[in-house]
Design an enzyme around this catalytic site. Structure first.
Site, PDB file in Angstrom:
ATOM      1  N   GLY A  49       2.758  64.647   1.011  1.00 53.75           N
ATOM      2  CA  GLY A  49       4.129  64.365   0.617  1.00 53.75           C
ATOM      3  C   GLY A  49       4.180  63.771  -0.772  1.00 53.75           C
ATOM      4  O   GLY A  49       3.248  63.909  -1.572  1.00 53.75           O
ATOM      5  N   CYS A  50       5.263  63.088  -1.080  1.00 50.97           N
ATOM      6  CA  CYS A  50       5.439  62.475  -2.395  1.00 50.97           C
ATOM      7  C   CYS A  50       4.271  61.541  -2.709  1.00 50.97           C
ATOM      8  O   CYS A  50       3.926  60.675  -1.905  1.00 50.97           O
ATOM      9  CB  CYS A  50       6.752  61.696  -2.433  1.00 50.97           C
ATOM     10  SG  CYS A  50       7.005  60.784  -3.966  1.00 50.97           S
ATOM     11  N   PHE A  51       3.683  61.707  -3.879  1.00 51.26           N
ATOM     12  CA  PHE A  51       2.500  60.907  -4.200  1.00 51.26           C
ATOM     13  C   PHE A  51       2.802  59.437  -4.438  1.00 51.26           C
ATOM     14  O   PHE A  51       1.902  58.609  -4.436  1.00 51.26           O
ATOM     15  CB  PHE A  51       1.714  61.482  -5.376  1.00 51.26           C
ATOM     16  CG  PHE A  51       2.498  61.987  -6.566  1.00 51.26           C
ATOM     17  CD1 PHE A  51       3.747  61.475  -6.910  1.00 51.26           C
ATOM     18  CD2 PHE A  51       1.967  62.995  -7.365  1.00 51.26           C
ATOM     19  CE1 PHE A  51       4.437  61.946  -8.019  1.00 51.26           C
ATOM     20  CE2 PHE A  51       2.653  63.473  -8.482  1.00 51.26           C
ATOM     21  CZ  PHE A  51       3.901  62.943  -8.809  1.00 51.26           C
ATOM     22  N   TRP A  52       4.058  59.073  -4.624  1.00 54.57           N
ATOM     23  CA  TRP A  52       4.396  57.660  -4.822  1.00 54.57           C
ATOM     24  C   TRP A  52       3.887  56.805  -3.659  1.00 54.57           C
ATOM     25  O   TRP A  52       3.254  55.777  -3.848  1.00 54.57           O
ATOM     26  CB  TRP A  52       5.902  57.483  -4.949  1.00 54.57           C
ATOM     27  CG  TRP A  52       6.510  58.061  -6.182  1.00 54.57           C
ATOM     28  CD1 TRP A  52       5.869  58.481  -7.315  1.00 54.57           C
ATOM     29  CD2 TRP A  52       7.909  58.286  -6.412  1.00 54.57           C
ATOM     30  NE1 TRP A  52       6.776  58.955  -8.227  1.00 54.57           N
ATOM     31  CE2 TRP A  52       8.036  58.846  -7.711  1.00 54.57           C
ATOM     32  CE3 TRP A  52       9.056  58.075  -5.647  1.00 54.57           C
ATOM     33  CZ2 TRP A  52       9.283  59.184  -8.251  1.00 54.57           C
ATOM     34  CZ3 TRP A  52      10.288  58.408  -6.190  1.00 54.57           C
ATOM     35  CH2 TRP A  52      10.401  58.954  -7.469  1.00 54.57           C
TER      36      TRP A  52
ATOM     37  N   TYR B  79      14.483  55.183  -2.349  1.00 55.60           N
ATOM     38  CA  TYR B  79      13.502  56.112  -1.775  1.00 55.60           C
ATOM     39  C   TYR B  79      12.243  55.366  -1.346  1.00 55.60           C
ATOM     40  O   TYR B  79      11.700  55.597  -0.260  1.00 55.60           O
ATOM     41  CB  TYR B  79      13.146  57.188  -2.802  1.00 55.60           C
ATOM     42  CG  TYR B  79      12.159  58.213  -2.285  1.00 55.60           C
ATOM     43  CD1 TYR B  79      12.597  59.426  -1.768  1.00 55.60           C
ATOM     44  CD2 TYR B  79      10.782  57.957  -2.300  1.00 55.60           C
ATOM     45  CE1 TYR B  79      11.698  60.364  -1.287  1.00 55.60           C
ATOM     46  CE2 TYR B  79       9.879  58.883  -1.816  1.00 55.60           C
ATOM     47  CZ  TYR B  79      10.338  60.084  -1.307  1.00 55.60           C
ATOM     48  OH  TYR B  79       9.438  60.997  -0.821  1.00 55.60           O
TER      49      TYR B  79
END
Length: 241
Positions: free
Chosen positions: A65-68, A211
């Site tokens: 998913g989102c690397f954050w 987010y």
């Protein structure tokens, strides 16, 4: 306004739009009754097969998913000396956020984890990855993010990593710790390309960003609760290296 700040604002706007559209109906896709997030952490057994400690630092590359959030989780693991957000699975000339976001480059948003195998093993990193960092039963999406660039993938550097990853997936599926089968793919690591600077350390620098607060801060809290022995309060930040 600089090109970097424009890209950052555009990125945030897109993620907020996705969040606004998907979060209200997230309850339809929950994978744990009573959970408030589609990527709820799950208690899973440690891998029965692991790599023996080696001299020097080692690297592992994970996509989930989102690397954050994935970066933010691994930055809090003891023994990890560096965790960098980036792209893997595609060519060097398409390793740019706007191009990867099209879902046509073969890249996945990924995190390269550099670690001391005498402090934390590859198997322990896999356990964190499957338990806390993402939901391995979601095919080509994670939470509010859709597309192959958000797929669940372990990019393996050699046959040893491949064997441990394959054995662990088989072990977890046999234990039925998830309500569905694991869809995580195992792909050979052909190259890792660091993401733009504004993506690095995003969770730590923006803990109240909607987010992050909704999707990713709970992951760090779960890491602390489920893995107190390898949790570090102080994250290893790219900006400090």
């Amino acid at each position: 306004m600089t090109t970097e700040s424009t890209a950052r604002d555009w990125t945030r706007w897109l993620r907020n739009v996705a969040l606004a559209l998907i979060v209200p109906v997230a309850g339809l896709a929950l994978w744990q009754t009573g959970s408030g997030a589609a990527e709820q952490a799950v208690v899973i057994p440690a891998p029965a097969v692991d790599l023996t400690a080696a001299d020097g630092t080692q690297t592992a590359v994970f996509a989930g998913g989102c690397f954050w959030g994935v970066q933010g989780v691994f930055q809090h693991v003891k023994g990890v000396t560096k965790a960098v957000s980036g792209y893997a699975g595609g060519a060097a000339d398409t390793a740019q956020y706007e191009m990867v976001g099209s879902g046509t480059t073969g890249h996945a948003e990924s995190v390269q984890v550099t670690y001391d195998p005498k402090q934390v093993s590859y198997g322990q990193l896999l356990q964190v990855y499957f338990s806390v960092a993402h939901n391995p039963t979601q095919l080509n999406f994670q939470g509010p993010d859709q597309g192959t660039q958000y797929r669940s993938t372990i990019f393996v550097a050699d046959d040893k990593q491949k064997s441990v990853a394959e054995a662990y997936i088989a072990q977890l599926d046999a234990a039925k710790v998830y309500p569905a089968e694991i869809v995580t793919t195992i792909e050979p690591l052909k190259g890792f390309y660091p993401a733009e600077q504004y993506h690095q350390d995003f969770l730590t620098l923006n803990p109240t960003y909607p987010y992050i607060a909704i999707n990713d801060i709970p992951k760090v809290e779960a890491l602390k609760a489920l893995f107190p022995g390898i949790y570090s309060d102080k994250p290893v930040l790219v900006g400090q290296l």
